[in-house]
Write a protein that holds these residues in place. Sequence first.
Motif, mmCIF file in Angstrom:
data_model
loop_
_atom_site.group_PDB
_atom_site.id
_atom_site.type_symbol
_atom_site.label_atom_id
_atom_site.label_comp_id
_atom_site.label_asym_id
_atom_site.label_seq_id
_atom_site.Cartn_x
_atom_site.Cartn_y
_atom_site.Cartn_z
ATOM 1 N N THR A 6 0.861 -1.178 0.000
ATOM 2 C CA THR A 6 0.000 0.000 0.000
ATOM 3 C C THR A 6 0.895 1.225 0.000
ATOM 4 O O THR A 6 1.832 1.310 0.807
ATOM 5 C CB THR A 6 -0.937 0.009 1.226
ATOM 6 O OG1 THR A 6 -1.736 -1.186 1.190
ATOM 7 C CG2 THR A 6 -1.848 1.209 1.220
ATOM 8 N N ALA A 7 0.624 2.167 -0.906
ATOM 9 C CA ALA A 7 1.491 3.329 -1.069
ATOM 10 C C ALA A 7 0.671 4.591 -1.301
ATOM 11 O O ALA A 7 -0.420 4.531 -1.864
ATOM 12 C CB ALA A 7 2.441 3.101 -2.242
ATOM 13 N N PRO A 8 1.227 5.758 -0.898
ATOM 14 C CA PRO A 8 0.541 7.029 -1.103
ATOM 15 C C PRO A 8 0.785 7.557 -2.516
ATOM 16 O O PRO A 8 1.709 8.330 -2.763
ATOM 17 C CB PRO A 8 1.166 7.938 -0.041
ATOM 18 C CG PRO A 8 2.558 7.403 0.116
ATOM 19 C CD PRO A 8 2.444 5.916 -0.099
ATOM 20 N N GLY A 9 -0.002 7.131 -3.463
ATOM 21 C CA GLY A 9 0.153 7.549 -4.851
ATOM 22 C C GLY A 9 -0.181 9.020 -5.041
ATOM 23 O O GLY A 9 -0.808 9.649 -4.184
ATOM 24 N N ALA A 10 0.232 9.575 -6.159
ATOM 25 C CA ALA A 10 -0.004 10.987 -6.454
ATOM 26 C C ALA A 10 -1.499 11.324 -6.453
ATOM 27 O O ALA A 10 -1.892 12.423 -6.074
ATOM 28 C CB ALA A 10 0.614 11.341 -7.800
ATOM 29 N N ASP A 11 -2.343 10.370 -6.835
ATOM 30 C CA ASP A 11 -3.793 10.594 -6.885
ATOM 31 C C ASP A 11 -4.541 9.950 -5.731
ATOM 32 O O ASP A 11 -5.767 9.835 -5.769
ATOM 33 C CB ASP A 11 -4.355 10.074 -8.211
ATOM 34 C CG ASP A 11 -3.850 10.866 -9.398
ATOM 35 O OD1 ASP A 11 -3.685 12.095 -9.243
ATOM 36 O OD2 ASP A 11 -3.633 10.277 -10.462
ATOM 37 N N GLY A 12 -3.819 9.485 -4.710
ATOM 38 C CA GLY A 12 -4.451 8.863 -3.552
ATOM 39 C C GLY A 12 -3.792 7.541 -3.207
ATOM 40 O O GLY A 12 -2.966 7.017 -3.953
ATOM 41 N N GLU A 13 -4.167 7.006 -2.061
ATOM 42 C CA GLU A 13 -3.596 5.747 -1.587
ATOM 43 C C GLU A 13 -4.000 4.601 -2.512
ATOM 44 O O GLU A 13 -5.149 4.535 -2.963
ATOM 45 C CB GLU A 13 -4.079 5.471 -0.171
ATOM 46 C CG GLU A 13 -3.434 4.258 0.455
ATOM 47 C CD GLU A 13 -3.812 4.118 1.905
ATOM 48 O OE1 GLU A 13 -3.120 4.694 2.753
ATOM 49 O OE2 GLU A 13 -4.811 3.435 2.177
ATOM 50 N N MET A 14 -3.049 3.701 -2.784
ATOM 51 C CA MET A 14 -3.342 2.550 -3.631
ATOM 52 C C MET A 14 -2.741 1.286 -3.017
ATOM 53 O O MET A 14 -1.702 1.353 -2.370
ATOM 54 C CB MET A 14 -2.791 2.759 -5.038
ATOM 55 C CG MET A 14 -1.293 2.927 -5.113
ATOM 56 S SD MET A 14 -0.678 3.141 -6.786
ATOM 57 C CE MET A 14 -1.328 4.741 -7.134
ATOM 58 N N THR A 61 4.174 8.519 -9.465
ATOM 59 C CA THR A 61 4.940 9.173 -8.411
ATOM 60 C C THR A 61 4.237 8.935 -7.080
ATOM 61 O O THR A 61 3.035 8.666 -7.031
ATOM 62 C CB THR A 61 5.064 10.689 -8.665
ATOM 63 O OG1 THR A 61 3.754 11.246 -8.783
ATOM 64 C CG2 THR A 61 5.868 10.970 -9.924
ATOM 65 N N LEU A 62 5.020 9.023 -6.012
ATOM 66 C CA LEU A 62 4.480 8.863 -4.664
ATOM 67 C C LEU A 62 4.644 10.169 -3.901
ATOM 68 O O LEU A 62 5.656 10.851 -4.049
ATOM 69 C CB LEU A 62 5.213 7.740 -3.928
ATOM 70 C CG LEU A 62 5.124 6.354 -4.551
ATOM 71 C CD1 LEU A 62 5.995 5.374 -3.782
ATOM 72 C CD2 LEU A 62 3.686 5.871 -4.600
ATOM 73 N N LYS A 63 3.649 10.492 -3.086
ATOM 74 C CA LYS A 63 3.740 11.678 -2.253
ATOM 75 C C LYS A 63 4.193 11.259 -0.850
ATOM 76 O O LYS A 63 4.203 10.059 -0.537
ATOM 77 C CB LYS A 63 2.403 12.410 -2.223
ATOM 78 C CG LYS A 63 1.254 11.605 -1.658
ATOM 79 C CD LYS A 63 -0.039 12.378 -1.761
ATOM 80 C CE LYS A 63 -1.184 11.558 -1.180
ATOM 81 N NZ LYS A 63 -2.456 12.248 -1.305
ATOM 82 N N PRO A 64 4.577 12.199 -0.003
ATOM 83 C CA PRO A 64 4.992 11.842 1.357
ATOM 84 C C PRO A 64 3.894 11.073 2.084
ATOM 85 O O PRO A 64 2.697 11.355 1.917
ATOM 86 C CB PRO A 64 5.244 13.203 2.012
ATOM 87 C CG PRO A 64 5.599 14.098 0.866
ATOM 88 C CD PRO A 64 4.730 13.624 -0.273
ATOM 89 N N GLY A 65 4.311 10.092 2.860
ATOM 90 C CA GLY A 65 3.361 9.260 3.598
ATOM 91 C C GLY A 65 4.046 7.988 4.079
ATOM 92 O O GLY A 65 5.242 7.996 4.374
ATOM 93 N N THR A 66 3.302 6.907 4.092
ATOM 94 C CA THR A 66 3.808 5.620 4.572
ATOM 95 C C THR A 66 3.533 4.533 3.550
ATOM 96 O O THR A 66 2.415 4.411 3.064
ATOM 97 C CB THR A 66 3.129 5.241 5.908
ATOM 98 O OG1 THR A 66 3.359 6.294 6.857
ATOM 99 C CG2 THR A 66 3.697 3.941 6.463
ATOM 100 N N VAL A 67 4.567 3.748 3.251
ATOM 101 C CA VAL A 67 4.421 2.556 2.417
ATOM 102 C C VAL A 67 4.248 1.379 3.374
ATOM 103 O O VAL A 67 5.037 1.217 4.314
ATOM 104 C CB VAL A 67 5.644 2.348 1.503
ATOM 105 C CG1 VAL A 67 5.549 1.017 0.763
ATOM 106 C CG2 VAL A 67 5.772 3.496 0.516
ATOM 107 N N ILE A 68 3.224 0.570 3.146
ATOM 108 C CA ILE A 68 2.931 -0.574 4.009
ATOM 109 C C ILE A 68 3.094 -1.851 3.198
ATOM 110 O O ILE A 68 2.492 -2.003 2.137
ATOM 111 C CB ILE A 68 1.506 -0.491 4.572
ATOM 112 C CG1 ILE A 68 1.334 0.808 5.362
ATOM 113 C CG2 ILE A 68 1.189 -1.712 5.440
ATOM 114 C CD1 ILE A 68 -0.101 1.119 5.725
#
Length: 76
Positions: free
Chosen positions: A21-29, A41-48
């Motif tokens: 799970t990653a914080p994608g440019a258009d929302g979490e995916m 691209t990924l925005k700041p956040g948490t990769v799970i």
Amino acid sequence: MRVIIAKVDETYFDGEADSLTAPGADGEMTILSKHMPLVTTLKPGTVIVRTAKDTKEFPIDGGVLEVRQEGATVIL
């Protein structure tokens, strides 16, 4: 699926996972095995990363996610 999370000089995770799970440019995916190929691209956040044994979290400041049928790579 094989998941790699890495910087140029350091690898944070390299192994089999059930999902990513990653914080994608258009929302979490959430990426599962055999997901349609994509690059985003990924925005700041948490990769799970969820494995059969546990869940690991990696805080990020952004990056790039590449998904292939056999796995996913996060470049930070």
